[in-house]
Design a protein around this motif. Structure first.
Motif, PDB file in Angstrom:
ATOM      1  N   CYS A 150      37.966  32.225  42.718  1.00  0.00           N
ATOM      2  CA  CYS A 150      39.130  31.486  42.335  1.00  0.00           C
ATOM      3  C   CYS A 150      40.180  32.207  43.389  1.00  0.00           C
ATOM      4  CB  CYS A 150      39.483  31.778  41.041  1.00  0.00           C
ATOM      5  SG  CYS A 150      41.261  31.026  40.532  1.00  0.00           S
ATOM      6  N   CYS A 154      46.341  33.936  38.236  1.00  0.00           N
ATOM      7  CA  CYS A 154      47.130  33.849  36.887  1.00  0.00           C
ATOM      8  C   CYS A 154      47.228  35.243  36.092  1.00  0.00           C
ATOM      9  CB  CYS A 154      46.141  32.786  35.887  1.00  0.00           C
ATOM     10  SG  CYS A 154      46.004  31.163  36.893  1.00  0.00           S
ATOM     11  N   ILE A 159      39.630  37.078  36.304  1.00  0.00           N
ATOM     12  CA  ILE A 159      38.308  36.528  37.140  1.00  0.00           C
ATOM     13  C   ILE A 159      38.542  36.600  38.438  1.00  0.00           C
ATOM     14  CG2 ILE A 159      37.362  34.300  37.578  1.00  0.00           C
ATOM     15  CD1 ILE A 159      37.612  33.573  34.603  1.00  0.00           C
ATOM     16  N   PRO A 160      39.685  36.349  39.301  1.00  0.00           N
ATOM     17  CA  PRO A 160      39.672  36.586  40.675  1.00  0.00           C
ATOM     18  C   PRO A 160      39.351  38.077  40.995  1.00  0.00           C
ATOM     19  CG  PRO A 160      41.774  35.571  39.842  1.00  0.00           C
ATOM     20  CD  PRO A 160      41.080  35.953  38.648  1.00  0.00           C
ATOM     21  N   GLN A 194      35.664  27.417  38.822  1.00  0.00           N
ATOM     22  CA  GLN A 194      36.679  28.091  38.223  1.00  0.00           C
ATOM     23  C   GLN A 194      37.970  26.938  38.577  1.00  0.00           C
ATOM     24  OE1 GLN A 194      36.643  30.467  36.294  1.00  0.00           O
ATOM     25  NE2 GLN A 194      34.917  31.801  36.990  1.00  0.00           N
TER      26      GLN A 194
HETATM   27  S1  SF4 Z   1      40.075  31.536  37.276  1.00  0.00           S
HETATM   28 FE1  SF4 Z   1      41.506  30.033  36.211  1.00  0.00          FE
HETATM   29  S2  SF4 Z   1      42.647  31.278  35.036  1.00  0.00           S
HETATM   30 FE2  SF4 Z   1      41.667  32.596  36.382  1.00  0.00          FE
HETATM   31  S3  SF4 Z   1      43.136  32.960  38.053  1.00  0.00           S
HETATM   32 FE3  SF4 Z   1      41.737  31.300  38.600  1.00  0.00          FE
HETATM   33  S4  SF4 Z   1      42.864  29.542  37.910  1.00  0.00           S
HETATM   34 FE4  SF4 Z   1      43.724  31.180  36.824  1.00  0.00          FE
END
Ligand code: SF4
Length: 441
Positions: A150, A154, A159-160, A194
């Protein structure tokens, strides 16, 4: 396919649909190498646990699953999102044999080789694996992962940092996989990533080839081509970028399921800014209205977080008022819980006490339930197609186009004359806040 000499692997798959796809890829590889996948700890030569590390409760569940596998079998390999913090696993379970992270398919498979070598006499006949690979979902629907990682940041999300920047799969590969799945009997493709609307950004929407013709690696072209395959196509994890407008006419024309899963997370501009959410601004409500003008049957599902640091009563009230305006169909809500390593922990925002979080969650759920119930009630008397998921002696359970598996509601039908994977026409006779009851037409 069971043979006395085939090495045997047990598999525990936790987490989100993306983790499920990872599990499927690992299992597919192991089956191709002649491993047998067995359903009990006792029969397995080694157990792989694919973990989720998204929030604290998921980590706790993962640690419990590892503990159970160690107690029941003793030879355990850990993979998946929680694998990025190996020490957190080894502190609790020092005897795990190997730890690998998400998408490290080769490493997991290599770890399995070390514990239980593949049977060298095995001839990896391709027919050990059904053409669509090993699916952990029922045979009639399948997740289609279009990208990894991603590009956003956020503030509540790691996750990134776990999965890296967006890497889109070339559209030709995605479409070939989709076609294999459809040929193998899949009736519904669930597009996941994502950030589905960002598909192809990293490849500059490169033109790829599929079925002898050029197709751009971009959401619109992906959807157009998938919609020609004659199955339900459902989009998950869509952000309301302007390019989403382009797929709404496909939904209105019945080519794509009129369903969008958009994780809004909040509505207050101040909270969204603190969350560093992509593509959210004041016009979101206007966009939803415009989409519904083009496609009145559009179903929108979303998730929200209440109690994010700095959220005031005023912000929360803004969210409730927004929900009244937005009239979303399906909504999930989480109370904010800090994730280790997430930037939100260092933002110096006022922590919302647990009792306030709980109170807001209760009010949120009651507020949205009234909206969801009213929207479902409007479907009573309508005829619609339902895809059957399960049948037992009491009747059949299926889903309409407005319901994604596992997260949305069900349609209950009093019949046993159908099979899982059948698509049947029904008339809705009753509904509550989540589910509907129907009779065959
Ligand atoms: S995976 Fe979703 S929640 Fe996480 S940074 Fe990327 S857009 Fe945002």
């Amino acid at each position: 396919m069971s043979t006395a000499t085939a090495p045997k692997v047990g598999f525990v798959s936790l987490g989100c649909p993306k983790a499920t796809v990872d599990s499927e890829r690992i299992l597919t590889q192991l089956r191709m190498e002649g491993y047998e996948v067995v359903p009990t700890y006792q029969d397995a030569d080694v157990v792989v646990v694919n973990t989720c590390g998204f929030i604290d409760s998921a980590k706790a569940e993962s640690l419990d699953a590892i503990g159970e596998a160690l107690a029941e079998n003793g030879r355990v390999i850990v993979t998946g999102c929680m694998g990025v913090s190996e020490s957190a696993i080894r502190d609790v379970h020092p005897s795990v044999l190997a730890v690998t992270g998400p998408q490290q398919y080769e490493q997991v498979v290599n770890a399995v080789h070390e514990v239980v070598p593949p049977n060298i006499e095995h001839n990896p006949l391709i027919d050990l694996v059904p053409p669509q690979g090993i699916k952990l979902t029922p045979r009639h629907y399948a997740y289609l992962k279009i990208s990894e990682g991603c590009n956003h940041s956020c503030s509540f999300c790691i996750i990134p940092s776990m999965r890296g920047k967006l890497v889109s799969r070339p559209v030709g590969d995605v479409l070939s996989e989709a076609q294999r799945l459809v040929k193998a009997g899949v009736k519904e493709l669930l597009v996941i990533s994502q950030d589905t609307s960002a598909y192809g950004v990293d490849l500059k929407y490169k033109t790829d080839f599929w079925d002898g013709r050029p197709v751009k690696t971009r959401m619109l072209e992906l959807c157009e081509t998938l919609s020609s395959m004659g199955v339900w196509v459902r989009l998950h994890y869509v952000y309301p970028y302007p390019n989403v407008d382009d797929v709404i006419p496909l939904m209105a024309a019945g080519k794509l399921l009129p369903y969008l899963d958009i994780p809004f997370q909040h509505a207050s501009p101040k909270v969204l800014k603190a969350m560093k959410r992509p593509a959210f601004e004041d016009r979101t409500l206007a966009r939803i209205k415009q989409w519904r003008e083009i496609c009145p049957q559009l179903t929108i599902r979303s998730t929200f977080i209440v109690g994010f640091p700095g959220e005031t009563e005023e912000d929360f009230q803004y969210l409730l008022d927004w929900l009244t305006e937005a009239q979303l169909d399906r909504v999930g809500c989480f109370q904010y819980s800090p994730v280790d390593g997430a930037p939100a922990n260092d933002m110096n925002l006022e922590i919302v006490p647990d009792d306030v979080k709980q109170d807001r969650w209760d009010r949120f759920m009651a507020h949205q339930q009234a909206i969801s119930t009213a929207r479902l009630q409007r479907k009573i008397g309508l005829e619609m197609d339902v895809l059957i998921d399960e049948v037992d002696h009491e009747g059949a359970v299926g889903r309409s186009w407005a319901d994604a598996p596992e997260i949305d509601g069900s349609v209950f039908i009093e019949t046993t004359a159908v099979q899982p994977g059948d698509k049947v026409r029904v008339r809705i006779v009753d509904a509550d806040e989540y589910d509907m009851w129907a009779e065959l037409v």
